[in-house]
Design an enzyme around this catalytic site. Structure first.
Site, PDB file in Angstrom:
ATOM      1  N   TRP A  21       0.806  -1.242   0.168  1.00 10.32           N
ATOM      2  CA  TRP A  21       0.120   0.057  -0.014  1.00 10.32           C
ATOM      3  C   TRP A  21       0.859   1.219  -0.123  1.00 10.32           C
ATOM      4  O   TRP A  21       0.508   2.255  -0.612  1.00 10.32           O
ATOM      5  CB  TRP A  21      -0.952   0.082   1.297  1.00 10.32           C
ATOM      6  CG  TRP A  21      -1.938  -1.359   1.227  1.00 10.32           C
ATOM      7  CD1 TRP A  21      -1.521  -2.203   2.089  1.00 10.32           C
ATOM      8  CD2 TRP A  21      -2.675  -2.013   0.245  1.00 10.32           C
ATOM      9  NE1 TRP A  21      -2.404  -3.366   1.766  1.00 10.32           N
ATOM     10  CE2 TRP A  21      -3.110  -3.056   0.638  1.00 10.32           C
ATOM     11  CE3 TRP A  21      -3.261  -1.336  -0.805  1.00 10.32           C
ATOM     12  CZ2 TRP A  21      -3.882  -3.766  -0.294  1.00 10.32           C
ATOM     13  CZ3 TRP A  21      -4.003  -2.082  -1.759  1.00 10.32           C
ATOM     14  CH2 TRP A  21      -4.532  -3.371  -1.473  1.00 10.32           C
TER      15      TRP A  21
ATOM     16  N   ASP B 225      -1.867   6.269   6.216  1.00 14.57           N
ATOM     17  CA  ASP B 225      -2.637   5.468   5.789  1.00 14.57           C
ATOM     18  C   ASP B 225      -3.037   4.360   6.980  1.00 14.57           C
ATOM     19  O   ASP B 225      -2.486   3.589   7.317  1.00 14.57           O
ATOM     20  CB  ASP B 225      -2.517   4.841   4.566  1.00 14.57           C
ATOM     21  CG  ASP B 225      -3.436   3.873   4.311  1.00 14.57           C
ATOM     22  OD1 ASP B 225      -4.507   3.375   4.852  1.00 14.57           O
ATOM     23  OD2 ASP B 225      -3.062   2.839   3.051  1.00 14.57           O
TER      24      ASP B 225
ATOM     25  N   LYS C  61     -11.875  -2.686   6.953  1.00 16.49           N
ATOM     26  CA  LYS C  61     -11.060  -3.435   7.848  1.00 16.49           C
ATOM     27  C   LYS C  61     -11.432  -3.096   9.184  1.00 16.49           C
ATOM     28  O   LYS C  61     -11.559  -4.346   9.767  1.00 16.49           O
ATOM     29  CB  LYS C  61      -9.681  -3.216   7.367  1.00 16.49           C
ATOM     30  CG  LYS C  61      -9.126  -3.477   6.114  1.00 16.49           C
ATOM     31  CD  LYS C  61      -7.759  -3.117   5.793  1.00 16.49           C
ATOM     32  CE  LYS C  61      -7.401  -3.009   4.284  1.00 16.49           C
ATOM     33  NZ  LYS C  61      -7.520  -4.551   3.905  1.00 16.49           N
TER      34      LYS C  61
END
Length: 362
Positions: free
Chosen positions: A104, A173, A197
Site C-alpha cells: 500500500w 494510511d 477493515k
C-alpha cells in the site's frame, strides 16, 4: 432467528461487532421509527444529519481531538487518497517524504510519481521483502509531510512507535489498524482510513485532516478532489454512502460505550495478538513472516512447512468454522486478521485448531 456464524478472520471486508450487526438488522426496515429503511432515508434529512454528526463527534472524542481537525466521509477508498494527497498538498515547489513498508505504501508512492510530484523515499524495507518496519530514516527537513502506512495487511507488520518527524506533519494510511489503540494525534496532519477493515463496511473512507493542511491546497483542483469542498459541505457535497456511514457510527458507538474507549480496545487487541504469536513461538510447525519487533496486532501472517499443508490447513479450518485464513494472493501462505471485532474467544478457537492440525500433520 439464531444464525450459525463462523469465526471471521478475513482481512477486509472484515468482521463487524455482532451488536452492530444486530442493530443494523433492526433498522433495515424501519430506521428509528421513521417508517423508512436506513437504506432509503435522504442524506438531507434530519435523521441522517444526526447520524453523520454523531459519527464525527464520537471520532473526535475517541481520538481526543478538537475542532482544528475535520472528520470527512469520502468515497473511492484509501486508493483514491493515494492520488488526492499529492494533488492537494504538493503544489509546485513543495516536496514530501514517503516511507515504503509494503504494497500500500508502494501504491501511494506510485500516485505521486504519476503526477510528477517531488518526493523522497526516506526509508524502505523492500530489501527484505517488507518483513520489518525501518528504524533509520533520511528525512528532508523541508518536506511538507511524511507519509506512512501504519499497518501492512499483506506482510503482517505494524508501526509500534511512529517516527519522529519534528515539525513536519505525518500523513498516515491507517486503514487496517485505525482505532485499535490510542495515538498521539498532535503528530498527524492527516489520517485516512478505508473503513472495511476495522471500523465499518466497504464503501466509505474516513479522512481526518487538520486545519493547517487545508492552507496548502492550491486553487483550481477538480471540485470533488479538493478536501476543502468536503470540509465546507460536511461530507455532503454529493450523496454520501449513507448506509456505510451509519455502520461506522454504530461501530464507534460500540467502541465508546461497550468497549470503553481505545485504551480498553488496545488491551483486548494485545491479548489476542500475544496469544496467537505465542502459539507460533512454541511451535516449529508454524512460522511467522514478520520480524519480532515489527509484528502486527491486526494481521498475523504465517507459513506452514509446505504449500500443500497450507491449502489443507485453510480448507480444514473452514470446515471447522474458521474462515478467511488464506494469505493475500500476492504472497500466499496464511493470515489471521484479528481486528477490533474479532473476539478473544475466536482467537482461542483458532489456536486450538492449529494445535490439533499440527499434531495430525507432523
Amino acid at each position: 432467528m439464531e444464525v450459525n456464524r463462523i469465526c471471521n478472520f478475513n482481512a477486509g471486508p472484515a468482521a463487524l461487532p455482532e451488536p452492530v450487526l444486530q442493530e443494523l438488522q433492526e433498522n433495515v426496515l424501519n430506521f428509528q421509527n421513521c417508517c423508512m429503511s436506513i437504506l432509503e432515508i435522504s442524506h438531507r434529512s434530519n435523521d441522517f444529519d444526526n447520524v453523520i454528526n454523531d459519527a464525527v463527534a464520537r471520532t473526535k472524542r475517541l481520538l481526543g481531538i478538537g475542532d482544528n481537525y475535520h472528520v470527512l466521509f469520502l468515497q473511492g477508498g484509501a486508493s483514491l487518497q493515494f492520488a488526492m494527497i499529492p494533488m492537494n498538498f504538493l503544489a509546485e515547489g513543495r516536496t514530501a517524504d514517503y516511507i515504503n513498508t509494503g504494497t500500500w505504501s508502494t501504491k501511494a508512492i506510485k500516485e505521486a510519481q504519476i503526477q510528477k510530484k517531488n518526493f523522497n523515499v526516506a526509508a524502505s524495507s523492500e530489501d527484505r521483502n517488507f518483513a520489518y518496519i525501518p528504524k533509520e530514516f533520511s528525512f528532508n527537513p523541508d518536506a511538507t509531510f511524511v507519509h506512512i502506512t501504519s499497518n501492512n495487511t499483506i506482510k503482517g507488520t505494524q508501526w509500534d512507535q511512529f517516527p519522529d518527524t519534528g515539525d513536519v506533519p505525518l500523513i498516515a494510511d491507517m486503514s487496517s489498524d485505525f482505532m485499535c489503540r490510542p495515538i498521539d494525534m498532535s503528530k498527524f496532519g492527516m489520517i485516512y482510513v478505508g473503513a472495511q477493515k476495522n471500523i465499518g463496511p466497504a464503501g466509505v473512507c474516513m479522512v481526518i485532516v487538520r486545519d493547517d493542511m487545508l492552507k496548502l491546497i492550491p486553487d483550481g483542483l477538480p471540485t470533488m478532489l479538493d478536501y476543502r469542498t468536503h470540509v465546507e459541505k460536511n461530507s455532503m457535497y454529493n450523496t454520501p454512502p449513507c448506509f456505510a456511514i451509519y455502520t461506522v457510527q454504530l461501530v464507534l458507538k460500540w467502541l465508546e460505550e461497550t468497549v470503553g474507549g481505545l485504551g480498553e480496545m488496545e488491551k483486548i487487541n494485545r491479548k489476542k495478538a500475544e496469544l496467537l504469536y505465542a502459539a507460533f513461538d512454541e511451535s516449529d510447525f508454524y512460522k511467522g513472516t514478520a520480524d519480532l519487533d515489527s509484528r502486527s496486532m491486526m494481521n498475523v501472517t504465517f507459513r506452514l512447512p509446505s504449500e500443500e499443508l497450507e491449502k489443507k490447513f485453510i480448507d480444514q479450518a473452514a470446515q471447522n468454522g474458521l474462515g478467511g485464513l488464506k494469505g493475500h494472493r500476492s504472497v500466499g501462505g496464511c493470515r489471521a486478521s484479528i481486528y477490533n471485532a474479532t473476539t478473544v474467544e475466536n482467537v482461542e478457537k483458532l489456536i486450538s485448531f492449529m494445535k490439533e492440525f499440527e499434531n495430525r500433520n507432523k
